[in-house]
Design a protein around this motif. Structure first.
Motif, PDB file in Angstrom:
ATOM      1  N   UNK A 249     101.245   5.099   2.542  1.00 34.66           N
ATOM      2  CA  UNK A 249     100.162   4.340   1.663  1.00 34.66           C
ATOM      3  C   UNK A 249      99.393   3.592   2.786  1.00 34.66           C
ATOM      4  N   UNK A 250     100.163   3.075   3.607  1.00 38.30           N
ATOM      5  CA  UNK A 250      99.391   2.047   4.803  1.00 38.30           C
ATOM      6  C   UNK A 250      98.410   3.105   5.475  1.00 38.30           C
ATOM      7  N   UNK A 251      98.872   4.155   6.070  1.00 41.97           N
ATOM      8  CA  UNK A 251      97.719   4.726   6.666  1.00 41.97           C
ATOM      9  C   UNK A 251      96.460   5.178   5.717  1.00 41.97           C
ATOM     10  N   UNK A 252      96.917   5.593   4.692  1.00 46.26           N
ATOM     11  CA  UNK A 252      95.531   5.829   3.656  1.00 46.26           C
ATOM     12  C   UNK A 252      94.914   4.785   3.457  1.00 46.26           C
ATOM     13  N   UNK A 253      95.300   3.568   3.224  1.00 41.45           N
ATOM     14  CA  UNK A 253      94.604   2.455   3.045  1.00 41.45           C
ATOM     15  C   UNK A 253      93.696   2.064   4.365  1.00 41.45           C
ATOM     16  N   UNK A 254      94.316   2.127   5.428  1.00 39.16           N
ATOM     17  CA  UNK A 254      93.875   1.871   6.810  1.00 39.16           C
ATOM     18  C   UNK A 254      92.652   2.699   6.814  1.00 39.16           C
ATOM     19  N   UNK A 255      92.560   4.070   6.549  1.00 40.95           N
ATOM     20  CA  UNK A 255      91.413   4.839   6.625  1.00 40.95           C
ATOM     21  C   UNK A 255      90.296   4.590   5.428  1.00 40.95           C
ATOM     22  N   UNK A 256      90.894   4.470   4.396  1.00 41.42           N
ATOM     23  CA  UNK A 256      89.871   4.089   3.457  1.00 41.42           C
ATOM     24  C   UNK A 256      89.134   3.059   3.666  1.00 41.42           C
ATOM     25  N   UNK A 257      89.860   1.933   4.061  1.00 39.27           N
ATOM     26  CA  UNK A 257      89.183   0.680   4.396  1.00 39.27           C
ATOM     27  C   UNK A 257      88.436   0.888   5.603  1.00 39.27           C
ATOM     28  N   UNK A 258      88.582   1.702   6.511  1.00 36.99           N
ATOM     29  CA  UNK A 258      87.547   1.946   7.702  1.00 36.99           C
ATOM     30  C   UNK A 258      86.439   2.431   7.262  1.00 36.99           C
ATOM     31  N   UNK A 259      86.119   3.182   6.211  1.00 32.37           N
ATOM     32  CA  UNK A 259      85.065   3.634   5.649  1.00 32.37           C
ATOM     33  C   UNK A 259      83.879   2.852   5.335  1.00 32.37           C
ATOM     34  N   UNK A 260      84.303   1.676   4.873  1.00 29.63           N
ATOM     35  CA  UNK A 260      83.571   0.476   4.293  1.00 29.63           C
ATOM     36  C   UNK A 260      83.661  -0.740   5.328  1.00 29.63           C
ATOM     37  N   UNK A 261      84.071  -0.813   6.398  1.00 31.33           N
ATOM     38  CA  UNK A 261      84.095  -1.812   7.320  1.00 31.33           C
ATOM     39  C   UNK A 261      83.521  -1.411   8.566  1.00 31.33           C
ATOM     40  N   UNK A 262      82.686  -2.244   9.087  1.00 32.63           N
ATOM     41  CA  UNK A 262      82.009  -1.859  10.671  1.00 32.63           C
ATOM     42  C   UNK A 262      82.212  -3.182  11.263  1.00 32.63           C
ATOM     43  N   UNK A 263      82.337  -2.869  12.603  1.00 31.42           N
ATOM     44  CA  UNK A 263      82.663  -3.883  13.754  1.00 31.42           C
ATOM     45  C   UNK A 263      81.342  -4.716  13.772  1.00 31.42           C
ATOM     46  N   UNK A 264      81.738  -5.898  14.346  1.00 29.66           N
ATOM     47  CA  UNK A 264      80.214  -6.768  14.600  1.00 29.66           C
ATOM     48  C   UNK A 264      79.404  -6.331  15.754  1.00 29.66           C
TER      49      UNK A 264
END
Length: 264
Positions: A249-264
């Motif tokens: 679950x952690x790895x899948x959530x990490x991947x999913x959140x990365x789709x909508x989060x970008x670094x500054x």
């Protein structure tokens, strides 16, 4: 007055001759008197598993994984070390899963190797978008609490049909990921299951839900083990199952959140 009924007289003679048996000796009478009037039921040869056993071993396994991940993050282990740890974790995980092993050394060894891999990959993702790891950790904790609530309230009941469905879905998911990997060797992005696209988002959500269903099966396995008096050592297998589902679950959530989060 004594009865003259011949039937009654004959029955008394038979009882005195055949049913009464031999007269016990004084020693036998003393042994019968000294014997306890109640014998407690025999206990099993092993101590049965309790919920506390699962909790303790679960904390040990997850704690070992978290410590290994923190060390890998702090020392920023080389990628090859992380890949080697992932291979070791995969091998140990398969051994424990297929043999139903309750060996603490194997399970804690898996936790160390998996922790090193998670620490490195979390470090990489956090470099891409600061704070993403914390979001994934919170999301995993929320998923755990939500599934536990659903199970405790019996909103979803674990049935043999549900178990077959979850296992079939897992096999199908692994098969799709392998095909996606093979296609990716010839076509950038493969089938698009692991890309920042609507198809990738849907697949990630499906994988998160699949991990939650495995948590549901883990909770049922723990409850049935306690009810049926499983040996204490089975708690290690339950702790391993919980850890495996939470890592998924952690790895899948990490991947999913990365789709909508970008670094500054």
């Amino acid at each position: 007055m004594e009865s003259k009924n011949p039937v009654f007289s004959r029955s008394r003679q038979q009882a005195a001759a055949g049913w009464a048996g031999p007269t016990p000796s004084p020693d036998q009478l003393q042994n019968m008197y000294d014997a306890p009037s109640y014998a407690p039921p025999s206990r099993p040869a092993y101590r049965t598993m309790t919920l506390d056993d699962v909790v303790v071993r679960g904390f040990l396994t997850l704690g070992t994984l978290v410590l290994a991940a923190a060390a890998a993050w702090y020392f920023n282990v080389p990628p090859m070390v992380a890949i080697g740890a992932a291979i070791v974790a995969l091998v140990l995980g398969l051994i424990v899963s297929f043999t139903m092993s309750t060996n603490p050394a194997l399970i804690l060894g898996y936790a160390v190797a998996e922790g090193v891999f998670l620490g490195k990959i979390s470090f990489v993702f956090n470099g891409m978008a600061s704070g993403i790891v914390l979001q994934a950790v919170l999301g995993t904790a929320f998923a755990f609490g939500a599934v536990l609530t659903v199970y405790a309230l019996r909103i979803v009941r674990v049935t043999p049909k549900l178990v077959k469905f979850v296992i079939a879905a897992a096999i199908a998911a692994v098969g799709l990921m392998l095909v996606n990997l093979l296609v990716g060797l010839f076509n950038d992005g493969g089938l698009g299951l692991r890309t920042d696209s609507p198809l990738g988002w849907i697949f990630s959500v499906a994988m998160i839900l699949l991990g939650c269903f495995f948590l549901l099966l883990d909770f049922d396995s723990i409850e049935q083990g306690v009810k049926q008096g499983a040996p204490e050592k089975f708690a290690w297998q339950c702790a391993f199952g919980l850890t495996l589902s939470l890592v998924w679950i952690y790895l899948e959530i990490l991947r999913f959140v990365s789709y909508f989060t970008s670094s500054d």
